[in-house]
Design a protein around this motif. Structure first.
Motif, PDB file in Angstrom:
ATOM      1  N   ASP A 156     -33.500  -1.796  -8.168  1.00 19.15           N
ATOM      2  CA  ASP A 156     -33.964  -0.780  -9.098  1.00 19.15           C
ATOM      3  C   ASP A 156     -33.355  -1.099 -10.457  1.00 19.15           C
ATOM      4  N   ARG A 157     -34.191  -1.325 -11.450  1.00 17.32           N
ATOM      5  CA  ARG A 157     -33.708  -1.629 -12.790  1.00 17.32           C
ATOM      6  C   ARG A 157     -34.198  -0.565 -13.756  1.00 17.32           C
ATOM      7  N   LYS A 158     -33.318  -0.138 -14.664  1.00 17.96           N
ATOM      8  CA  LYS A 158     -33.695   0.857 -15.658  1.00 17.96           C
ATOM      9  C   LYS A 158     -33.141   0.465 -17.017  1.00 17.96           C
TER      10      LYS A 158
ATOM     11  N   VAL B 238     -28.741  -2.019 -13.232  1.00 12.70           N
ATOM     12  CA  VAL B 238     -29.362  -2.787 -12.158  1.00 12.70           C
ATOM     13  C   VAL B 238     -28.695  -2.373 -10.855  1.00 12.70           C
ATOM     14  N   THR B 239     -29.511  -2.035  -9.868  1.00 17.57           N
ATOM     15  CA  THR B 239     -29.013  -1.719  -8.535  1.00 17.57           C
ATOM     16  C   THR B 239     -29.618  -2.729  -7.567  1.00 17.57           C
ATOM     17  N   ILE B 240     -28.746  -3.427  -6.825  1.00 16.13           N
ATOM     18  CA  ILE B 240     -29.198  -4.535  -5.991  1.00 16.13           C
ATOM     19  C   ILE B 240     -28.830  -4.282  -4.535  1.00 16.13           C
ATOM     20  N   LYS B 241     -29.786  -4.533  -3.665  1.00 10.19           N
ATOM     21  CA  LYS B 241     -29.579  -4.329  -2.226  1.00 10.19           C
ATOM     22  C   LYS B 241     -28.501  -5.258  -1.673  1.00 10.19           C
ATOM     23  N   PRO B 242     -27.892  -4.883  -0.552  1.00 11.28           N
ATOM     24  CA  PRO B 242     -26.908  -5.757   0.091  1.00 11.28           C
ATOM     25  C   PRO B 242     -27.491  -7.154   0.347  1.00 11.28           C
TER      26      PRO B 242
END
Length: 179
Positions: A52-54, A72-76
Protein backbone atom coordinates in the motif's frame (compact mmCIF):
# COMPACT_ATOMS: atom_id res chain seq x y z
CA UNK A 1 -0.96 72.21 -0.18
CA UNK A 2 2.69 71.32 -0.62
CA UNK A 3 3.35 72.99 2.73
CA UNK A 4 0.87 70.59 4.33
CA UNK A 5 2.73 67.57 2.92
CA UNK A 6 5.98 68.86 4.42
CA UNK A 7 4.39 69.29 7.81
CA UNK A 8 3.14 65.69 7.90
CA UNK A 9 5.51 63.61 5.76
CA UNK A 10 4.68 60.29 7.46
CA UNK A 11 0.90 60.38 7.33
CA UNK A 12 0.61 58.76 3.92
CA UNK A 13 3.02 55.90 4.71
CA UNK A 14 0.87 54.61 7.58
CA UNK A 15 -1.75 53.24 5.20
CA UNK A 16 0.61 51.06 3.14
CA UNK A 17 1.97 48.59 5.72
CA UNK A 18 -1.57 47.60 6.69
CA UNK A 19 -2.52 46.92 3.06
CA UNK A 20 0.67 44.94 2.40
CA UNK A 21 0.50 42.97 5.62
CA UNK A 22 -3.06 41.90 4.80
CA UNK A 23 -1.92 40.59 1.40
CA UNK A 24 1.11 38.93 2.99
CA UNK A 25 -1.07 37.35 5.66
CA UNK A 26 -3.32 35.82 3.03
CA UNK A 27 -0.34 34.64 0.97
CA UNK A 28 1.46 33.12 3.97
CA UNK A 29 -1.73 31.57 5.28
CA UNK A 30 -2.28 29.59 2.07
CA UNK A 31 1.25 29.29 0.63
CA UNK A 32 3.34 28.96 3.79
CA UNK A 33 3.79 25.83 5.90
CA UNK A 34 1.51 22.94 4.96
CA UNK A 35 0.47 20.12 7.28
CA UNK A 36 -0.73 16.93 5.57
CA UNK A 37 -2.62 14.83 8.14
CA UNK A 38 -1.65 11.17 8.15
CA UNK A 39 -5.23 10.10 7.54
CA UNK A 40 -5.49 12.31 4.43
CA UNK A 41 -2.69 10.86 2.30
CA UNK A 42 -3.37 10.32 -1.39
CA UNK A 43 -3.96 6.65 -2.13
CA UNK A 44 -4.92 7.37 -5.76
CA UNK A 45 -1.57 6.05 -6.94
CA UNK A 46 -0.32 2.87 -8.66
CA UNK A 47 -0.27 -0.10 -6.34
CA UNK A 48 -0.18 -3.86 -6.41
CA UNK A 49 -1.26 -6.82 -4.30
CA UNK A 50 0.53 -7.00 -0.99
CA UNK A 51 1.53 -3.39 -0.57
CA UNK A 52 0.00 0.00 0.00
CA UNK A 53 1.59 3.27 -1.10
CA UNK A 54 0.31 6.75 -0.32
CA UNK A 55 1.62 10.16 -1.36
CA UNK A 56 1.87 12.95 1.20
CA UNK A 57 4.14 15.53 -0.43
CA UNK A 58 4.36 15.96 -4.21
CA UNK A 59 3.85 18.64 -6.82
CA UNK A 60 0.15 17.95 -7.34
CA UNK A 61 -0.73 18.18 -3.64
CA UNK A 62 1.48 20.99 -2.33
CA UNK A 63 3.52 22.28 -5.26
CA UNK A 64 6.75 20.58 -4.16
CA UNK A 65 9.38 21.12 -6.86
CA UNK A 66 12.31 19.05 -5.59
CA UNK A 67 10.89 16.40 -3.24
CA UNK A 68 8.47 13.49 -3.09
CA UNK A 69 7.40 12.00 0.23
CA UNK A 70 4.90 9.36 1.19
CA UNK A 71 4.37 6.09 2.97
CA UNK A 72 4.98 2.53 1.83
CA UNK A 73 3.60 -0.57 3.52
CA UNK A 74 5.10 -3.86 2.35
CA UNK A 75 3.91 -7.40 3.00
CA UNK A 76 6.13 -9.90 4.83
CA UNK A 77 8.94 -11.38 2.70
CA UNK A 78 8.48 -8.85 -0.12
CA UNK A 79 11.73 -8.32 -2.04
CA UNK A 80 12.69 -6.20 -5.05
CA UNK A 81 15.01 -7.05 -7.88
CA UNK A 82 18.31 -5.22 -8.25
CA UNK A 83 17.95 -1.63 -9.40
CA UNK A 84 19.06 1.94 -8.81
CA UNK A 85 17.32 5.30 -9.00
CA UNK A 86 19.59 7.28 -11.31
CA UNK A 87 20.44 10.73 -9.98
CA UNK A 88 17.87 10.58 -7.18
CA UNK A 89 18.76 10.44 -3.50
CA UNK A 90 16.40 8.41 -1.32
CA UNK A 91 15.69 8.32 2.39
CA UNK A 92 13.69 5.54 4.00
CA UNK A 93 12.50 5.92 7.60
CA UNK A 94 11.33 2.68 9.19
CA UNK A 95 8.15 3.14 11.23
CA UNK A 96 7.36 -0.50 11.95
CA UNK A 97 8.91 -3.84 11.07
CA UNK A 98 12.35 -4.86 9.85
CA UNK A 99 13.94 -3.70 6.61
CA UNK A 100 16.97 -5.37 5.06
CA UNK A 101 18.98 -3.54 2.42
CA UNK A 102 21.43 -5.17 0.05
CA UNK A 103 23.73 -3.12 -2.17
CA UNK A 104 26.89 -3.22 -4.26
CA UNK A 105 27.85 -4.45 -7.72
CA UNK A 106 26.85 -7.97 -6.65
CA UNK A 107 24.51 -6.90 -3.82
CA UNK A 108 27.22 -8.29 -1.55
CA UNK A 109 26.70 -5.75 1.26
CA UNK A 110 23.79 -5.93 3.68
CA UNK A 111 22.36 -4.00 6.61
CA UNK A 112 19.12 -4.13 8.57
CA UNK A 113 17.05 -1.29 9.95
CA UNK A 114 14.22 -1.21 12.46
CA UNK A 115 11.70 1.30 13.79
CA UNK A 116 13.22 4.75 14.20
CA UNK A 117 16.12 4.04 11.83
CA UNK A 118 16.88 6.07 8.71
CA UNK A 119 18.30 4.55 5.52
CA UNK A 120 20.08 6.74 2.94
CA UNK A 121 20.52 5.51 -0.65
CA UNK A 122 22.87 7.66 -2.76
CA UNK A 123 22.40 8.12 -6.52
CA UNK A 124 23.30 5.23 -8.83
CA UNK A 125 23.89 2.70 -6.02
CA UNK A 126 22.66 -0.79 -7.06
CA UNK A 127 20.41 -2.09 -4.28
CA UNK A 128 17.60 -4.41 -3.25
CA UNK A 129 14.95 -3.71 -0.60
CA UNK A 130 13.60 -6.55 1.52
CA UNK A 131 10.98 -6.94 4.23
CA UNK A 132 13.14 -9.08 6.54
CA UNK A 133 10.20 -10.29 8.62
CA UNK A 134 8.28 -13.43 7.62
CA UNK A 135 5.12 -12.33 9.46
CA UNK A 136 5.16 -8.57 10.14
CA UNK A 137 4.31 -5.70 7.81
CA UNK A 138 7.11 -3.26 7.00
CA UNK A 139 5.86 0.31 7.27
CA UNK A 140 8.14 3.09 6.00
CA UNK A 141 8.19 6.76 5.14
CA UNK A 142 9.92 7.38 1.81
CA UNK A 143 11.48 10.68 0.71
CA UNK A 144 13.11 11.27 -2.66
CA UNK A 145 15.06 14.24 -4.01
CA UNK A 146 12.77 14.66 -7.03
CA UNK A 147 9.15 13.98 -7.87
CA UNK A 148 9.98 12.16 -11.08
CA UNK A 149 9.99 8.36 -11.20
CA UNK A 150 13.40 6.92 -11.98
CA UNK A 151 14.04 3.18 -11.65
CA UNK A 152 16.75 1.49 -13.65
CA UNK A 153 16.51 -2.28 -13.35
CA UNK A 154 19.86 -4.03 -13.37
CA UNK A 155 20.88 -7.42 -14.71
CA UNK A 156 22.20 -8.59 -11.35
CA UNK A 157 20.94 -11.80 -9.79
CA UNK A 158 19.12 -10.67 -6.64
CA UNK A 159 20.96 -11.70 -3.48
CA UNK A 160 17.61 -12.84 -2.12
CA UNK A 161 15.13 -14.26 -4.62
CA UNK A 162 12.37 -11.90 -5.66
CA UNK A 163 8.97 -12.82 -4.24
CA UNK A 164 5.66 -12.38 -6.01
CA UNK A 165 4.78 -9.48 -3.70
CA UNK A 166 6.56 -6.40 -4.99
CA UNK A 167 7.65 -3.09 -3.55
CA UNK A 168 5.82 -0.38 -5.50
CA UNK A 169 6.34 3.35 -5.15
CA UNK A 170 7.00 6.22 -7.57
CA UNK A 171 10.45 4.97 -8.41
CA UNK A 172 9.61 1.25 -8.37
CA UNK A 173 6.65 1.52 -10.77
CA UNK A 174 7.03 -2.11 -11.81
CA UNK A 175 8.12 -3.43 -8.46
CA UNK A 176 11.80 -3.05 -9.18
CA UNK A 177 11.87 -6.49 -10.81
CA UNK A 178 14.67 -7.16 -13.27
CA UNK A 179 13.15 -7.63 -16.71
Amino acid sequence: MSGHDHDHPHDHSHDHPADHSHDDAERWKHDGVRVIPGDQLDSNVPSTAGMDRKAAINFARVGAQKLWAGTVTIKPDAKTGAHHHGHLESIIYVVKGKARMRWGDALQFTAEAGPGDFIFIPPYVPHQEINASPDELLECVLVRSDGQAVAINLDIEPAEKVETVLWIDPTHPDGGVTK
